[in-house]
Scaffold this active site. Structure first.
Site, PDB file in Angstrom:
ATOM      1  N   THR A  78     -23.812 117.393 -28.496  1.00 58.92           N
ATOM      2  CA  THR A  78     -22.937 118.165 -27.226  1.00 58.92           C
ATOM      3  C   THR A  78     -22.048 118.979 -28.303  1.00 58.92           C
ATOM      4  O   THR A  78     -21.017 119.268 -26.448  1.00 58.92           O
ATOM      5  CB  THR A  78     -21.942 116.364 -27.104  1.00 58.92           C
ATOM      6  OG1 THR A  78     -22.078 116.506 -27.916  1.00 58.92           O
ATOM      7  CG2 THR A  78     -23.293 115.700 -26.956  1.00 58.92           C
TER       8      THR A  78
ATOM      9  N   ASP B 224     -17.870 123.905 -45.335  1.00 56.03           N
ATOM     10  CA  ASP B 224     -18.676 124.007 -46.900  1.00 56.03           C
ATOM     11  C   ASP B 224     -19.008 125.303 -47.369  1.00 56.03           C
ATOM     12  O   ASP B 224     -18.634 124.790 -48.415  1.00 56.03           O
ATOM     13  CB  ASP B 224     -20.033 124.474 -45.889  1.00 56.03           C
ATOM     14  CG  ASP B 224     -20.713 123.046 -45.766  1.00 56.03           C
ATOM     15  OD1 ASP B 224     -20.145 121.760 -45.311  1.00 56.03           O
ATOM     16  OD2 ASP B 224     -21.643 123.557 -44.552  1.00 56.03           O
TER      17      ASP B 224
ATOM     18  N   ASP C 216     -20.182 128.457 -42.189  1.00 57.36           N
ATOM     19  CA  ASP C 216     -19.490 126.997 -41.836  1.00 57.36           C
ATOM     20  C   ASP C 216     -18.412 127.051 -42.923  1.00 57.36           C
ATOM     21  O   ASP C 216     -18.469 126.988 -44.243  1.00 57.36           O
ATOM     22  CB  ASP C 216     -20.084 125.818 -42.434  1.00 57.36           C
ATOM     23  CG  ASP C 216     -19.687 123.877 -41.897  1.00 57.36           C
ATOM     24  OD1 ASP C 216     -18.119 124.170 -42.693  1.00 57.36           O
ATOM     25  OD2 ASP C 216     -20.497 123.834 -40.744  1.00 57.36           O
TER      26      ASP C 216
ATOM     27  N   ARG D  73     -17.313 118.015 -34.742  1.00 57.13           N
ATOM     28  CA  ARG D  73     -18.430 118.579 -33.618  1.00 57.13           C
ATOM     29  C   ARG D  73     -19.170 117.985 -34.038  1.00 57.13           C
ATOM     30  O   ARG D  73     -20.478 118.219 -33.948  1.00 57.13           O
ATOM     31  CB  ARG D  73     -18.222 119.554 -33.585  1.00 57.13           C
ATOM     32  CG  ARG D  73     -18.438 120.997 -32.874  1.00 57.13           C
ATOM     33  CD  ARG D  73     -18.151 122.200 -32.411  1.00 57.13           C
ATOM     34  NE  ARG D  73     -19.319 122.288 -33.854  1.00 57.13           N
ATOM     35  CZ  ARG D  73     -19.476 124.138 -33.325  1.00 57.13           C
ATOM     36  NH1 ARG D  73     -18.938 124.740 -32.577  1.00 57.13           N
ATOM     37  NH2 ARG D  73     -19.882 124.465 -34.220  1.00 57.13           N
TER      38      ARG D  73
END
Length: 212
Positions: free
Chosen positions: A111, A206, A203, A107
């Site tokens: 944006t 992660d 995340d 991603r």
């Protein structure tokens, strides 16, 4: 299991119990990875409950038994890299004969749109029931893009399985692909200004791989 339109929310106590520890910031990488695999396996059990079966007869140590086996339906598992890899082993423990494809998307931090960087799929995706897996359904952009890519490769039967979804992500996928059923363990409150799910789990990539 709660069914909302094409959205299936698994409220099984074991799934919710393990999801609590997945969310917990104190859960370390090893335990986090194991829990994600366990929840993925439990969800795969639920998502495959409608697989076709056929009658067979086997010889037990005592007598013949009329029973059932899977009717040979071809399955495929497609993790969205990289976080989706954390769910593969759990799913494959239940359906080890399934073929595994990979779609690499990230991603864009500005944006928030998905960018494809890798793909490798079985050559018979049109003949398989595909389960796309990714721990988080946040904006929905990556999942929708992955499903579009699969359809462009000829896929005709696709399901999406995620641990946690935001309402925005669910809406994005349902709008882009109303024919695709979505299976999740929880639908959380919203996305924050950075595109993370609130409450979420941080995340997923992660936490799975010990990176920051």
């Amino acid at each position: 299991m709660k069914i909302i339109s094409k959205l299936y929310v698994f409220d099984h106590p074991l799934i919710q119990h393990k999801l609590t520890y997945i969310r917990d910031v104190r859960t370390g990488t090893k335990e986090f990875r194991e829990l994600v695999q366990e929840v993925a396996m439990l969800m795969a059990y639920e998502i495959t409950r409608d697989l076709p079966v056929m009658d067979v007869t086997v010889q037990t140590p005592v007598a013949e038994a009329k029973t059932q086996v899977l009717a040979g339906k071809k399955l495929g598992v497609v993790p969205i890299l990289r976080a989706g890899l954390g769910m593969v082993d759990g799913v494959m423990k239940l359906i080890p004969a399934a073929k595994v494809g990979h779609i690499g998307l990230y991603r864009d931090p500005v944006t928030l749109q998905p960018v494809e960087y890798y793909s490798k799929l079985p050559n018979d995706v049109a003949e398989r029931d595909l389960i796309v897996i990714d721990p988080m359904l946040a904006t929905g952009g990556s999942a929708a893009a992955a499903i579009t890519f699969l359809k462009n490769q000829g896929a005709r039967s696709i399901r999406l399985m995620c641990l946690i979804a935001a309402p925005e992500g669910v809406q994005t996928v349902q709008t882009a692909h109303p024919d695709v059923d979505i299976y999740v363990a929880a639908v959380d409150e919203r996305l924050n200004e950075h595109g993370y799910i609130v409450q979420g789990l941080g995340d997923a990539g992660d936490r799975l791989f010990g990176t920051q």
